[in-house]
Design an enzyme around this catalytic site. Structure first.
Site, mmCIF file in Angstrom:
data_model
loop_
_atom_site.group_PDB
_atom_site.id
_atom_site.type_symbol
_atom_site.label_atom_id
_atom_site.label_comp_id
_atom_site.label_asym_id
_atom_site.label_seq_id
_atom_site.Cartn_x
_atom_site.Cartn_y
_atom_site.Cartn_z
ATOM 1 C CG HIS A 48 -6.851 -6.615 4.210
ATOM 2 N ND1 HIS A 48 -7.483 -7.820 3.996
ATOM 3 C CD2 HIS A 48 -6.761 -6.004 3.001
ATOM 4 C CE1 HIS A 48 -7.758 -7.941 2.710
ATOM 5 N NE2 HIS A 48 -7.324 -6.856 2.089
ATOM 6 C CG HIS A 90 -13.183 -7.137 -1.102
ATOM 7 N ND1 HIS A 90 -13.469 -8.316 -1.769
ATOM 8 C CD2 HIS A 90 -11.878 -6.891 -1.348
ATOM 9 C CE1 HIS A 90 -12.386 -8.759 -2.370
ATOM 10 N NE2 HIS A 90 -11.398 -7.917 -2.139
HETATM 11 O O1 G3P Z 1 -4.567 -4.012 0.199
HETATM 12 C C1 G3P Z 1 -4.317 -5.170 -0.505
HETATM 13 C C2 G3P Z 1 -5.513 -6.033 -0.709
HETATM 14 O O2 G3P Z 1 -6.651 -5.443 -0.150
HETATM 15 C C3 G3P Z 1 -5.775 -6.352 -2.100
HETATM 16 O O3 G3P Z 1 -6.667 -7.428 -2.211
HETATM 17 O O4 G3P Z 1 -8.833 -8.380 -2.732
HETATM 18 O O5 G3P Z 1 -8.284 -7.851 -0.397
HETATM 19 O O6 G3P Z 1 -8.746 -6.020 -2.007
HETATM 20 P P1 G3P Z 1 -8.192 -7.401 -1.815
HETATM 21 CA CA CA Z 2 -8.490 -4.096 -0.727
#
Ligand code: G3P
Ligand code: CA
Length: 302
Positions: A48, A90
């Site tokens: 992630h 992000h």
């Molecule tokens: O890939 C799932 C996740 O990234 C969604 O939440 O806020 O971390 O982009 P966020």
């Molecule tokens: Ca994400």
């Protein structure tokens, strides 16, 4: 300006011709076996924002770290600068993950959309995480795609807050095409495009129906068939799901007439990883891919 870019890129994308249906998301070695029961299969592990527990999120360092740890799948977040460049970030401000506040003290709230690509390129996107990462940069999407290619990795690509950036889907697809990511091999094996915005996912599906898509959220079971018209995956936060919910997803077929999938997030400990693996999820998105890999290692892969 963006409307023109979007119109031009839309035409180019729709003219792409050879639309091929994707098979599975994963490489063969990562792919759960169709014969394996849900309770025993090993989910795909996705790093992630890169291996973001160990290196600053959404930087080269984070995806390189994931590659060094043996992870082929990474996830990112894509937004747009003031002058129209797509970058990997992000938050919709630069404050948390760069030194922008120090460098530009008078430009609060430091939104991505208020800075040029040239300004963003000079920011330090690593020191906030640790001094050893000083000098890491915010990659442009083009730079990022080239780095993922260099690392032989695959990508869960997220359009982040697309409502702030009209036309970003066509623009992003144009960058993917130019960097070689919309050929048959990449589309079939190495790419998922997701968003919290159903409209954005629908737009991607309309522009390039061959691309595997994911909707981020946990729609009511009764609404899942509607999402399955344009989304191959329903990617829900792990605290929101149950075995019954995963079974409801798996009972449906997505737009490519294949079983609807679920990649759940953000799972950063062994207990949670084992819980969702027990539900039979297809993928686990995690800041700690090593922890998740170990937790699910007893399961069967295809
Ligand atoms: O890939 C799932 C996740 O990234 C969604 O939440 O806020 O971390 O982009 P966020
Ligand atoms: Ca994400």
């Amino acid at each position: 300006m963006y409307a023109r870019v979007a119109a031009a890129t839309t035409a180019a994308l729709l003219g792409a011709g050879a639309l091929t249906l994707p098979s599975a998301t994963a490489h063969a070695a990562d792919r759960p076996s169709a014969q394996t029961s849900a309770s025993h299969k090993r989910p795909l592990v996705v790093a992630h924002r890169g291996a973001s527990a160990y290196a600053p999120e959404n930087t080269f360092a984070a995806i390189d770290k994931a590659a060094d740890m043996g992870f082929r799948w990474v996830e990112n977040d894509v937004q747009r600068t003031k002058d129209g460049e797509l970058v990997i970030m992000h938050d919709d401000t630069l404050k948390r993950t760069t030194d922008v506040e120090e460098r530009y003290p008078d430009r609060a709230p430091w939104k991505v959309a208020d800075f040029t690509a040239k300004e963003i390129a000079t920011l330090d996107a690593g020191s906030w995480f640790g001094p050893e990462y000083a000098g890491q940069r915010v990659p442009t999407l083009k730079q990022y795609m080239n780095r993922v290619s260099r690392n032989h990795q695959s990508l869960v690509f997220e359009f982040k807050k697309p409502e702030l950036y009209p036309g970003i889907e066509a623009q992003g697809l144009a960058v993917l095409r130019k960097t070689g990511w919309l050929d048959r091999h990449h589309v079939k094996n190495k790419l998922v495009i997701q968003s919290f915005s159903a409209d954005s996912v629908k737009t991607v599906h309309k522009l390039r129906p061959d691309i595997k898509t994911g909707f981020l959220g946990t729609p009511a079971v009764a609404d899942l068939p509607e999402y399955a018209k344009f989304s191959d995956q329903i990617n829900s936060t792990h605290t929101s799901i149950s075995g019954e919910y995963v079974a409801a997803i798996h009972a449906l077929k997505g737009p490519h007439r294949k079983r609807l999938e679920i990649f759940t997030w953000t799972v950063n400990n062994a207990t949670a990883a084992q819980r969702v693996a027990g539900f039979g999820v297809d993928g686990i998105i995690t800041n700690t891919p090593d922890v998740v890999r170990k937790a699910v290692s007893g399961r069967v892969s295809g």
